[in-house]
Design a protein around this motif. Structure first.
Motif, PDB file in Angstrom:
ATOM      1  N   LEU A  57       0.859  -1.087   0.197  1.00 35.34           N
ATOM      2  CA  LEU A  57       0.006   0.099  -0.098  1.00 35.34           C
ATOM      3  C   LEU A  57       0.889   1.289   0.028  1.00 35.34           C
ATOM      4  O   LEU A  57       2.095   1.366   0.507  1.00 35.34           O
ATOM      5  N   ALA A  58       0.236   2.415  -0.384  1.00 32.87           N
ATOM      6  CA  ALA A  58       1.097   3.468  -0.687  1.00 32.87           C
ATOM      7  C   ALA A  58      -0.079   4.641  -0.340  1.00 32.87           C
ATOM      8  O   ALA A  58      -1.325   4.391  -0.499  1.00 32.87           O
ATOM      9  N   ASP A  59       0.741   5.930   0.057  1.00 31.12           N
ATOM     10  CA  ASP A  59      -0.449   7.084   0.282  1.00 31.12           C
ATOM     11  C   ASP A  59      -1.172   7.288  -1.020  1.00 31.12           C
ATOM     12  O   ASP A  59      -0.623   7.418  -2.126  1.00 31.12           O
ATOM     13  N   GLY A  60      -2.362   7.562  -0.696  1.00 31.05           N
ATOM     14  CA  GLY A  60      -3.361   7.890  -2.003  1.00 31.05           C
ATOM     15  C   GLY A  60      -4.046   6.961  -2.742  1.00 31.05           C
ATOM     16  O   GLY A  60      -4.807   7.166  -3.640  1.00 31.05           O
ATOM     17  N   ILE A  87      -6.370   7.010   0.719  1.00 29.39           N
ATOM     18  CA  ILE A  87      -5.833   6.527   2.051  1.00 29.39           C
ATOM     19  C   ILE A  87      -4.443   7.213   2.566  1.00 29.39           C
ATOM     20  O   ILE A  87      -3.723   7.727   1.542  1.00 29.39           O
ATOM     21  N   ARG A  88      -4.118   7.330   3.828  1.00 29.85           N
ATOM     22  CA  ARG A  88      -3.009   7.925   4.001  1.00 29.85           C
ATOM     23  C   ARG A  88      -2.344   6.953   5.145  1.00 29.85           C
ATOM     24  O   ARG A  88      -2.984   6.453   6.003  1.00 29.85           O
ATOM     25  N   LEU A  89      -0.984   6.614   4.940  1.00 33.19           N
ATOM     26  CA  LEU A  89      -0.421   5.507   5.940  1.00 33.19           C
ATOM     27  C   LEU A  89       0.160   6.392   7.198  1.00 33.19           C
ATOM     28  O   LEU A  89       1.085   7.236   6.947  1.00 33.19           O
ATOM     29  N   VAL A  90       0.094   5.698   8.199  1.00 35.78           N
ATOM     30  CA  VAL A  90       0.355   6.362   9.415  1.00 35.78           C
ATOM     31  C   VAL A  90       0.779   5.396  10.496  1.00 35.78           C
ATOM     32  O   VAL A  90       0.708   4.319  10.182  1.00 35.78           O
ATOM     33  N   ASP A  99      -4.923   5.717   7.843  1.00 36.78           N
ATOM     34  CA  ASP A  99      -5.901   6.962   8.221  1.00 36.78           C
ATOM     35  C   ASP A  99      -6.705   7.331   6.880  1.00 36.78           C
ATOM     36  O   ASP A  99      -6.272   7.568   5.822  1.00 36.78           O
ATOM     37  N   CYS A 100      -7.982   7.401   6.864  1.00 39.28           N
ATOM     38  CA  CYS A 100      -8.856   7.704   5.727  1.00 39.28           C
ATOM     39  C   CYS A 100     -10.282   8.281   6.409  1.00 39.28           C
ATOM     40  O   CYS A 100     -10.438   8.496   7.367  1.00 39.28           O
ATOM     41  N   MET A 108     -11.456   8.030   9.955  1.00 44.67           N
ATOM     42  CA  MET A 108     -10.973   7.044  11.202  1.00 44.67           C
ATOM     43  C   MET A 108      -9.760   6.312  10.521  1.00 44.67           C
ATOM     44  O   MET A 108      -9.327   6.751   9.669  1.00 44.67           O
ATOM     45  N   GLN A 109      -9.378   5.437  11.529  1.00 45.32           N
ATOM     46  CA  GLN A 109      -8.334   4.588  11.303  1.00 45.32           C
ATOM     47  C   GLN A 109      -8.605   3.426  11.208  1.00 45.32           C
ATOM     48  O   GLN A 109      -9.318   2.751  11.765  1.00 45.32           O
ATOM     49  N   LEU A 110      -7.850   2.523  10.247  1.00 42.41           N
ATOM     50  CA  LEU A 110      -8.168   1.241   9.922  1.00 42.41           C
ATOM     51  C   LEU A 110      -6.945   0.554   9.896  1.00 42.41           C
ATOM     52  O   LEU A 110      -5.867   1.049   9.802  1.00 42.41           O
ATOM     53  N   LYS A 111      -7.032  -0.930  10.165  1.00 39.67           N
ATOM     54  CA  LYS A 111      -6.050  -1.741  10.114  1.00 39.67           C
ATOM     55  C   LYS A 111      -5.669  -2.369   8.569  1.00 39.67           C
ATOM     56  O   LYS A 111      -6.870  -2.418   7.715  1.00 39.67           O
TER      57      LYS A 111
END
Length: 118
Positions: A57-60, A87-90, A99-100, A108-111
């Motif tokens: 996965l990558a940002d965006g 999405i944004r990786l945090v 983070d999305c 909210m944040q997802l796994k």
């Protein structure tokens, strides 16, 4: 003194950088960078986050939720197949590393283990 010297500023090479919480700050140019990037080996090792089926996965990126998720305070929850864009990786808490914003639920944040890359 047994403290290790702080690295120079990556923008202007000033030797007067100081710590402010989890960041290093340059007083001359105002540049801020994470303390972890200044540690030896910290900048060269980038964390790779993979989805439920092993795609990187990558940002965006756009992902879909692979299983129904309960949301505290919501009677319905997030249904499997819900598309999440940009999405944004945090570095989240307790494995929540995405983070999305989800339509109807908000921020909210997802796994990463419950999403699949589209």
């Amino acid at each position: 003194m047994t403290e290790t010297p702080l690295p120079p500023c990556p923008e202007c090479s000033s030797a007067y950088a100081y710590e402010m919480g989890a960041l290093l700050v340059c007083p001359e140019c105002g540049h801020e960078w994470p303390l972890a990037a200044a540690e030896p080996g910290g900048a060269s090792e980038e964390r790779v986050i993979k989805d439920a089926v092993g795609n990187v996965l990558a940002d965006g990126d756009t992902v879909t939720v692979v299983k129904g998720l309960k949301v505290k305070g919501s009677p319905s929850g997030i249904k499997a197949g819900t598309k999440v864009r940009n999405i944004r990786l945090v570095d989240g808490v307790d494995g929540h590393d995405i983070d999305c914003r989800i339509e109807g639920f908000g921020q909210m944040q997802l796994k990463s283990s419950v999403v699949r890359k589209v």
